[in-house]
Scaffold this motif. Structure first.
Motif, PDB file in Angstrom:
ATOM      1  N   VAL A  72      89.873  31.445  50.184  1.00 59.02           N
ATOM      2  CA  VAL A  72      89.245  32.726  49.875  1.00 59.02           C
ATOM      3  C   VAL A  72      88.370  33.110  51.060  1.00 59.02           C
ATOM      4  O   VAL A  72      87.551  32.309  51.517  1.00 59.02           O
ATOM      5  CB  VAL A  72      88.365  32.645  48.600  1.00 59.02           C
ATOM      6  N   ILE A  73      88.572  34.315  51.578  1.00 58.62           N
ATOM      7  CA  ILE A  73      87.742  34.825  52.667  1.00 58.62           C
ATOM      8  C   ILE A  73      86.855  35.924  52.099  1.00 58.62           C
ATOM      9  O   ILE A  73      87.350  36.900  51.528  1.00 58.62           O
ATOM     10  CB  ILE A  73      88.593  35.373  53.822  1.00 58.62           C
ATOM     11  N   VAL A  74      85.560  35.761  52.263  1.00 58.85           N
ATOM     12  CA  VAL A  74      84.580  36.720  51.762  1.00 58.85           C
ATOM     13  C   VAL A  74      83.901  37.371  52.961  1.00 58.85           C
ATOM     14  O   VAL A  74      83.455  36.674  53.874  1.00 58.85           O
ATOM     15  CB  VAL A  74      83.528  36.026  50.877  1.00 58.85           C
ATOM     16  N   THR A  75      83.814  38.689  52.978  1.00 59.55           N
ATOM     17  CA  THR A  75      83.122  39.371  54.070  1.00 59.55           C
ATOM     18  C   THR A  75      82.061  40.311  53.519  1.00 59.55           C
ATOM     19  O   THR A  75      82.245  40.938  52.479  1.00 59.55           O
ATOM     20  CB  THR A  75      84.088  40.200  54.955  1.00 59.55           C
ATOM     21  N   GLY A  76      80.950  40.401  54.267  1.00 58.38           N
ATOM     22  CA  GLY A  76      79.899  41.352  53.930  1.00 58.38           C
ATOM     23  C   GLY A  76      78.733  40.718  53.193  1.00 58.38           C
ATOM     24  O   GLY A  76      78.855  39.664  52.562  1.00 58.38           O
ATOM     25  N   GLY A  77      77.570  41.351  53.308  1.00 56.48           N
ATOM     26  CA  GLY A  77      76.402  40.934  52.561  1.00 56.48           C
ATOM     27  C   GLY A  77      75.716  39.696  53.095  1.00 56.48           C
ATOM     28  O   GLY A  77      75.083  38.961  52.336  1.00 56.48           O
ATOM     29  N   LEU A  78      75.829  39.448  54.416  1.00 55.59           N
ATOM     30  CA  LEU A  78      75.120  38.320  55.016  1.00 55.59           C
ATOM     31  C   LEU A  78      73.839  38.808  55.674  1.00 55.59           C
ATOM     32  O   LEU A  78      73.802  39.894  56.243  1.00 55.59           O
ATOM     33  CB  LEU A  78      75.986  37.617  56.068  1.00 55.59           C
ATOM     34  N   GLY A  79      72.808  37.973  55.636  1.00 52.66           N
ATOM     35  CA  GLY A  79      71.537  38.342  56.246  1.00 52.66           C
ATOM     36  C   GLY A  79      70.385  38.104  55.291  1.00 52.66           C
ATOM     37  O   GLY A  79      70.578  37.651  54.158  1.00 52.66           O
ATOM     38  N   PRO A  80      69.186  38.433  55.707  1.00 56.40           N
ATOM     39  CA  PRO A  80      67.998  38.116  54.918  1.00 56.40           C
ATOM     40  C   PRO A  80      67.440  39.275  54.097  1.00 56.40           C
ATOM     41  O   PRO A  80      66.389  39.125  53.471  1.00 56.40           O
ATOM     42  CB  PRO A  80      67.003  37.709  56.004  1.00 56.40           C
ATOM     43  N   THR A  81      68.093  40.441  54.084  1.00 53.39           N
ATOM     44  CA  THR A  81      67.529  41.573  53.358  1.00 53.39           C
ATOM     45  C   THR A  81      67.814  41.460  51.855  1.00 53.39           C
ATOM     46  O   THR A  81      68.635  40.652  51.423  1.00 53.39           O
ATOM     47  CB  THR A  81      68.076  42.910  53.895  1.00 53.39           C
ATOM     48  N   HIS A  82      67.180  42.317  51.071  1.00 52.41           N
ATOM     49  CA  HIS A  82      67.223  42.179  49.614  1.00 52.41           C
ATOM     50  C   HIS A  82      68.626  42.321  49.039  1.00 52.41           C
ATOM     51  O   HIS A  82      68.932  41.766  47.980  1.00 52.41           O
ATOM     52  CB  HIS A  82      66.289  43.217  48.969  1.00 52.41           C
ATOM     53  N   ASP A  83      69.493  43.109  49.707  1.00 55.25           N
ATOM     54  CA  ASP A  83      70.831  43.319  49.169  1.00 55.25           C
ATOM     55  C   ASP A  83      71.879  42.427  49.822  1.00 55.25           C
ATOM     56  O   ASP A  83      73.078  42.582  49.566  1.00 55.25           O
ATOM     57  CB  ASP A  83      71.240  44.792  49.300  1.00 55.25           C
ATOM     58  N   ASP A  84      71.458  41.487  50.657  1.00 54.98           N
ATOM     59  CA  ASP A  84      72.378  40.521  51.253  1.00 54.98           C
ATOM     60  C   ASP A  84      72.433  39.301  50.351  1.00 54.98           C
ATOM     61  O   ASP A  84      71.704  38.324  50.542  1.00 54.98           O
ATOM     62  CB  ASP A  84      71.919  40.127  52.661  1.00 54.98           C
ATOM     63  N   VAL A  85      73.320  39.350  49.352  1.00 63.16           N
ATOM     64  CA  VAL A  85      73.323  38.310  48.321  1.00 63.16           C
ATOM     65  C   VAL A  85      74.627  37.511  48.293  1.00 63.16           C
ATOM     66  O   VAL A  85      74.851  36.728  47.358  1.00 63.16           O
ATOM     67  CB  VAL A  85      73.067  38.932  46.931  1.00 63.16           C
ATOM     68  N   THR A  86      75.452  37.688  49.309  1.00 64.58           N
ATOM     69  CA  THR A  86      76.756  37.023  49.288  1.00 64.58           C
ATOM     70  C   THR A  86      76.633  35.509  49.303  1.00 64.58           C
ATOM     71  O   THR A  86      77.320  34.807  48.549  1.00 64.58           O
ATOM     72  CB  THR A  86      77.615  37.500  50.469  1.00 64.58           C
ATOM     73  N   MET A  87      75.765  34.970  50.160  1.00 63.32           N
ATOM     74  CA  MET A  87      75.612  33.516  50.204  1.00 63.32           C
ATOM     75  C   MET A  87      75.148  32.973  48.859  1.00 63.32           C
ATOM     76  O   MET A  87      75.619  31.920  48.410  1.00 63.32           O
ATOM     77  CB  MET A  87      74.633  33.109  51.305  1.00 63.32           C
ATOM     78  N   ALA A  88      74.257  33.691  48.202  1.00 61.34           N
ATOM     79  CA  ALA A  88      73.790  33.254  46.881  1.00 61.34           C
ATOM     80  C   ALA A  88      74.928  33.297  45.865  1.00 61.34           C
ATOM     81  O   ALA A  88      75.047  32.406  45.009  1.00 61.34           O
ATOM     82  CB  ALA A  88      72.628  34.133  46.421  1.00 61.34           C
ATOM     83  N   GLY A  89      75.760  34.324  45.956  1.00 56.82           N
ATOM     84  CA  GLY A  89      76.901  34.427  45.045  1.00 56.82           C
ATOM     85  C   GLY A  89      77.903  33.308  45.258  1.00 56.82           C
ATOM     86  O   GLY A  89      78.418  32.724  44.296  1.00 56.82           O
ATOM     87  N   VAL A  90      78.202  32.997  46.523  1.00 57.72           N
ATOM     88  CA  VAL A  90      79.142  31.916  46.820  1.00 57.72           C
ATOM     89  C   VAL A  90      78.555  30.570  46.402  1.00 57.72           C
ATOM     90  O   VAL A  90      79.250  29.718  45.841  1.00 57.72           O
ATOM     91  CB  VAL A  90      79.502  31.921  48.324  1.00 57.72           C
ATOM     92  N   ALA A  91      77.268  30.383  46.659  1.00 56.00           N
ATOM     93  CA  ALA A  91      76.613  29.145  46.238  1.00 56.00           C
ATOM     94  C   ALA A  91      76.714  28.969  44.724  1.00 56.00           C
ATOM     95  O   ALA A  91      76.991  27.872  44.222  1.00 56.00           O
ATOM     96  CB  ALA A  91      75.153  29.143  46.687  1.00 56.00           C
ATOM     97  N   ALA A  92      76.499  30.053  43.981  1.00 54.34           N
ATOM     98  CA  ALA A  92      76.595  29.993  42.525  1.00 54.34           C
ATOM     99  C   ALA A  92      78.014  29.647  42.083  1.00 54.34           C
ATOM    100  O   ALA A  92      78.219  28.871  41.144  1.00 54.34           O
ATOM    101  CB  ALA A  92      76.149  31.317  41.913  1.00 54.34           C
ATOM    102  N   ALA A  93      79.005  30.222  42.762  1.00 52.10           N
ATOM    103  CA  ALA A  93      80.404  29.949  42.415  1.00 52.10           C
ATOM    104  C   ALA A  93      80.749  28.483  42.612  1.00 52.10           C
ATOM    105  O   ALA A  93      81.548  27.911  41.853  1.00 52.10           O
ATOM    106  CB  ALA A  93      81.329  30.815  43.267  1.00 52.10           C
ATOM    107  N   LEU A  94      80.153  27.875  43.626  1.00 50.27           N
ATOM    108  CA  LEU A  94      80.463  26.491  43.965  1.00 50.27           C
ATOM    109  C   LEU A  94      79.488  25.494  43.339  1.00 50.27           C
ATOM    110  O   LEU A  94      79.604  24.280  43.566  1.00 50.27           O
ATOM    111  CB  LEU A  94      80.466  26.318  45.483  1.00 50.27           C
ATOM    112  N   GLY A  95      78.525  25.994  42.587  1.00 49.00           N
ATOM    113  CA  GLY A  95      77.551  25.120  41.965  1.00 49.00           C
ATOM    114  C   GLY A  95      76.634  24.444  42.966  1.00 49.00           C
ATOM    115  O   GLY A  95      76.219  23.284  42.768  1.00 49.00           O
ATOM    116  N   ARG A  96      76.311  25.152  44.034  1.00 47.74           N
ATOM    117  CA  ARG A  96      75.444  24.603  45.084  1.00 47.74           C
ATOM    118  C   ARG A  96      74.136  25.390  45.146  1.00 47.74           C
ATOM    119  O   ARG A  96      74.064  26.551  44.738  1.00 47.74           O
ATOM    120  CB  ARG A  96      76.134  24.695  46.452  1.00 47.74           C
ATOM    121  N   SER A  97      73.115  24.750  45.690  1.00 51.24           N
ATOM    122  CA  SER A  97      71.866  25.455  45.965  1.00 51.24           C
ATOM    123  C   SER A  97      71.934  26.056  47.355  1.00 51.24           C
ATOM    124  O   SER A  97      72.768  25.666  48.181  1.00 51.24           O
ATOM    125  CB  SER A  97      70.687  24.479  45.882  1.00 51.24           C
ATOM    126  N   LEU A  98      71.076  27.024  47.622  1.00 54.12           N
ATOM    127  CA  LEU A  98      70.948  27.577  48.968  1.00 54.12           C
ATOM    128  C   LEU A  98      69.880  26.788  49.714  1.00 54.12           C
ATOM    129  O   LEU A  98      68.775  26.595  49.206  1.00 54.12           O
ATOM    130  CB  LEU A  98      70.544  29.059  48.917  1.00 54.12           C
TER     131      LEU A  98
END
Length: 228
Positions: free
Chosen positions: A63-89
């Motif tokens: 699965v390739i995910v693009t977009g939403g990387l960075g430290p701003t309030h709407d950059d939540v992709t890493m958090a979403g992927v972490a949740a999908a994989l059961g990992r913490s950030l």
């Protein structure tokens, strides 16, 4: 190898930004013989990202995910992927070290810039700042096209499959009148045929053997009214 592409962004869904990343990635992967099974756009919401990534990683090789990387309030992709994989950030030491080695001091970096799902392999951003990540067949790339393309090139060799060949025959006949010849060319040759009507009908022949695709196209051209 089959792949799903997930693009993240409210701007994409609203039509304010054209989804060129999905098109470019699909072209690159297809050229490498990879089958694109899904292209999905989701909003900047952790739950939506997590749900789709979790579903697709169970169904496809990557699965390739693009977009939403960075430290701003709407950059939540890493958090979403972490949740999908059961990992913490967690702040990734390798990503942070690479950023510092490339001229970014810790004081300059916004908090959260180097946070990745625990255990992820950082993908360094040669054209920007925010790192990507790879973990459990999920690859997370930036949304900025220049950054996304540079990062994909660094992992392109991890995607491969059976190369396919494609030839298009343009017929100057109604699509309904071509059905018998489409059926026959499929029976005679190991090719798939896509039919795309417009002012004329584009018949796209695809297969894994270049000579077979060429022979099928020649056979078809001799039996349809082609556009001059």
């Amino acid at each position: 190898m089959n792949v799903a592409i997930v693009t993240v962004g409210d701007e994409l869904l609203a039509g304010r930004t054209t989804n060129t990343n999905a098109t470019w990635l699909s072209e690159q992967l297809t050229e490498r013989g990879v089958a694109i099974e899904r292209v999905t756009t989701v909003p900047d919401r952790i739950g939506d990202i997590a749900r789709v990534v979790n579903e697709y990683r169970a169904e496809y090789d990557a699965v390739i995910v693009t977009g939403g990387l960075g430290p701003t309030h709407d950059d939540v992709t890493m958090a979403g992927v972490a949740a999908a994989l059961g990992r913490s950030l967690e702040e990734d030491a390798d990503a942070l070290a690479w950023l510092e080695a490339n001229g970014y001091s810790r004081a300059e970096l916004t908090e959260g810039t180097a946070e990745l799902p625990a255990g992820a392999r950082p993908l360094h951003n040669d054209a920007g700042v925010a790192p990507g990540a790879a973990l459990e067949s999920v690859y997370v790339l930036p949304g900025v096209p220049l950054e996304m393309k540079a990062m994909f090139e660094s992992i392109a060799d991890e995607f491969s499959g059976t190369k396919t060949y494609r030839t298009v025959v343009v017929a100057d006949e109604p699509e309904s009148a071509l059905l018998d010849r489409i059926a026959t060319v499929r029976d005679r040759f190991e090719v798939s045929v896509g039919s795309y009507p417009g002012e004329s009908v584009r018949l796209a022949l695809e297969g894994t053997d270049e000579e077979t695709v060429s022979a099928a196209a020649t056979w078809l051209r001799e039996r349809v009214d082609t556009v001059e």
